[in-house]
Write an enzyme that holds these catalytic residues in place. Structure first.
Site, PDB file in Angstrom:
ATOM      1  N   CYS A 210     -49.410  -9.542 -37.623  1.00  0.00           N
ATOM      2  CA  CYS A 210     -49.940  -8.279 -36.902  1.00  0.00           C
ATOM      3  C   CYS A 210     -49.856  -8.703 -35.356  1.00  0.00           C
ATOM      4  CB  CYS A 210     -51.657  -8.293 -37.188  1.00  0.00           C
ATOM      5  SG  CYS A 210     -52.295  -6.656 -36.744  1.00  0.00           S
TER       6      CYS A 210
ATOM      7  N   HIS B  28     -51.297  -7.421 -42.654  1.00  0.00           N
ATOM      8  CA  HIS B  28     -51.768  -8.755 -42.742  1.00  0.00           C
ATOM      9  C   HIS B  28     -51.342  -9.200 -44.458  1.00  0.00           C
ATOM     10  CE1 HIS B  28     -54.199  -9.394 -39.342  1.00  0.00           C
ATOM     11  NE2 HIS B  28     -54.470  -8.102 -39.558  1.00  0.00           N
TER      12      HIS B  28
ATOM     13  N   GLU C 248     -51.627 -12.078 -45.688  1.00  0.00           N
ATOM     14  CA  GLU C 248     -52.350 -13.015 -46.174  1.00  0.00           C
ATOM     15  C   GLU C 248     -53.736 -12.531 -47.061  1.00  0.00           C
ATOM     16  OE1 GLU C 248     -52.002 -12.003 -42.883  1.00  0.00           O
ATOM     17  OE2 GLU C 248     -53.848 -12.166 -41.931  1.00  0.00           O
TER      18      GLU C 248
HETATM   19  N1  GLN Z   1     -54.589  -6.552 -31.185  1.00  0.00           N
HETATM   20  C1  GLN Z   1     -53.654  -5.801 -32.204  1.00  0.00           C
HETATM   21  C2  GLN Z   1     -53.921  -4.392 -32.442  1.00  0.00           C
HETATM   22  O1  GLN Z   1     -54.897  -4.026 -32.322  1.00  0.00           O
HETATM   23  C3  GLN Z   1     -53.504  -6.623 -33.332  1.00  0.00           C
HETATM   24  C4  GLN Z   1     -54.515  -6.719 -34.141  1.00  0.00           C
HETATM   25  C5  GLN Z   1     -54.438  -7.756 -35.142  1.00  0.00           C
HETATM   26  O2  GLN Z   1     -54.064  -8.888 -34.987  1.00  0.00           O
HETATM   27  N2  GLN Z   1     -55.349  -7.665 -36.437  1.00  0.00           N
HETATM   28  O3  GLN Z   1     -53.002  -3.551 -32.674  1.00  0.00           O
END
Ligand code: GLN
Length: 548
Positions: A392, A523, A525
């Site tokens: 992410c 994600h 995970e």
């Molecule tokens: N801060 C980034 C966004 O909002 C990534 C979010 C994250 O890593 N879950 O897109």
């Protein structure tokens, strides 16, 4: 159709929080599954937040995202991992969620002019949800974990709801207390009194436990089992010894030493639907873990790491577990080292310490703190050909690093941090802009499972071995389509996109340039399971083993 005589197990904590109710609930579920029953777990969080999405991970641990996009407590992740289930919105509830629903129903005249009260209207709503979750899963047994500890003010209505269910269905409801038995250093002896007091307090709510799980640093001896049994009016066999052990995945096997499965079935007048073979696959997994000989050193670079060891592992529990599963199935054990990226901002020379690691992970995150240090670490991984996995934020920052140092846009950035940059390679979606302007933060990110299509002959495609994937998201920002062509020309591959091709889901570098450099907007995970490790984590671990 509702099955007749559906069974309910309520799991409540005694003495103090943090003793492992979630793992106990997951393990009991696992054991009941192995005895041939269909179970469904429910997590009750008594706080007033409507979901876990707005909570800081250093405050309450990881926010676990379901397929539906609901942002929940990390225990939901344990349930999914132990029980091999995808859970739904109905499997999670908070006081905030219940009150909001009851209040809105009242505003809509849903109670037809009645005076709306905590008892019975809130408790009825709790029970309605519990029943509907079991219907949804068409299960035999529901496991309902009530968050907090006996004696808390906030969970009383949930305990009261459970009590009324027991009164109406005495043979179909049991209560399990997961309690803690301290061993004061000066005595060196396990003390049962706090547990006795917790049970008395539960009794004062009109609830008698059927089973007591005695957590502690050591095994509970028979004498103390009898003491607890006598004081708490249950039989000594129903006091289960649950000492600290090597890993949470040993807990189901450990619980079975005290035969918790048969005790539960006996309490419900049920008989096991299987003969023997109990927990076979699970034990195979444990055996694999115990055989792991190769050792990997992986650096996790990010923020949220400066609040002490205890919290950081909580904030990234799904990442940690995903690494474990893929490592074990490759007969390796992995040591994760948590590196606070701010250290590289203060002392840039320190970055060369990354040389000693077999791989680098940058997990998800939000905000500005430590960002430049993370970008330095990604640059180091790219230039020194250390396997890199970005999750992410870790993907977005990899795109920024590439745009700055390979494409040559030195001020490339994300709109989350520097909206004035002349190369916003990571930008906000227009609908998101509106939400933020209106301060609508709760449950408004791009959340939950979405499909992505994979490009052939890429690391991603080879790892998944399929063309279409479904992965869970939690982010507000996206790769800016304006810059894709130029970035691609410079060698970065966008190997996974939304079906329309508009949203970039995976980036990677060609194998000819780097052994493993990959970032995901989602994600992965959240979908890694002990018995089904995640293909991307497995590909990463294999690359780390090769790099060793
Ligand atoms: N801060 C980034 C966004 O909002 C990534 C979010 C994250 O890593 N879950 O897109």
């Amino acid at each position: 159709m509702k099955k007749k005589n559906h069974k309910y197990i309520f799991i409540i904590g005694g003495v103090m929080s943090g003793v492992g109710k979630g793992i106990a609930s997951s393990s009991i579920g696992k054991i009941l599954q192995s005895k041939g029953f269909k179970v469904n777990p429910i997590k009750v969080d008594p706080y007033l937040n409507v979901d876990a999405g707005n909570m800081n991970p250093t405050e309450h641990g990881e926010v676990f995202v379901l397929d539906s996009g609901l942002e929940t407590d990390q225990d939901m992740g344990n349930y999914e991992r132990f029980l091999e289930m995808d859970l739904n919105d109905g499997d999670y509830m908070t006081s905030g969620m219940i009150y909001k629903y009851v209040i809105e129903k009242e505003r809509n005249l849903g109670y037809r002019g009645k005076c709306v009260e905590a008892i019975p209207h809130v408790t009825q709503e709790i029970l309605r949800r519990i029943k509907s979750a079991s219907d949804e899963h068409n299960s035999d047994i529901s496991l309902i974990e009530i968050g907090g500890t006996i004696g808390d003010y906030q969970n009383i209505l949930f305990i009261e709801a459970a009590r009324t269910l027991k009164i109406k269905n005495p043979r179909d409801v049991i209560f399990i207390i997961v309690s803690y038995l301290p061993v004061p250093g000066s005595l060196g002896e396990m003390k049962t009194r706090p547990t006795q007091n917790a049970v008395r307090q539960l009794n004062s709510y009109g609830v008698q436990p059927d089973i007591i799980i005695a957590r502690g640093v050591q095994l509970l001896d028979h004498r103390r089992k009898e003491k607890i049994a006598m004081a708490c009016a249950i039989s000594p066999e129903n006091v289960i010894s649950a000492p600290d052990i090597k890993s949470i995945y040993d807990v189901p096997i450990n619980f079975e030493k005290d035969k918790i499965g048969s005790i539960i079935l006996k309490a419900f007048h049920l008989r096991s639907n299987t003969n023997g073979n109990s927990l076979k696959e699970w034990k195979d997994f444990i055996r694999k873990r115990d055989k792991a000989k190769k050792e990997l050193q992986i650096a996790v670079v990010g923020k949220y790491f400066d609040t002490g060891d205890f919290v950081l592992s909580d904030a990234y529990v799904s990442v940690i577990e995903a690494v474990k599963f893929s490592s074990y199935w490759n007969e390796a054990s992995t040591k994760l080292t948590w590196i606070n990226s701010k250290e590289y901002e203060i002392d840039p020379k320190k970055i060369s310490e990354l040389k000693k690691y077999d791989g680098i992970i940058v997990p998800g995150g939000f905000g500005e703190s430590g960002i430049e240090g993370i970008i330095m670490a990604i640059k180091y991984a790219r230039e020194n050909k250390i396997p890199y996995l970005g999750l992410c934020y870790g993907m977005q920052l990899a795109v920024i690093e590439f745009a700055r140092n390979v494409v040559g846009w030195s001020d490339a950035h994300t709109a989350e941090i520097n909206p004035k940059s002349s190369h916003l390679v990571i930008d906000i979606m227009p609908e998101q802009k509106k939400l933020l302007a209106e301060e609508k933060y709760g449950a408004t990110m791009r959340l939950g499972a979405y499909p992505a299509i994979l490009k052939k002959n890429t690391i991603a495609h080879n790892a998944y071995d399929t063309e279409e994937i479904f992965e869970r998201h939690r982010h507000r920002y996206e790769v800016n389509p304006e810059y894709i062509e130029e970035i691609e020309k410079n060698g970065m591959i966008f190997s996974g996109t939304s079906p329309s091709g508009k949203l970039q889901e995976i980036v990677e570098l060609p194998k000819s340039i780097h052994p493993f450099f990959l970032g995901t907007q989602f994600h992965p995970e959240f979908k890694a399971r002990p018995l089904h490790p995640h293909p991307l984590f497995t590909a990463f671990i294999k690359a780390c083993l090769k790099n060793k």
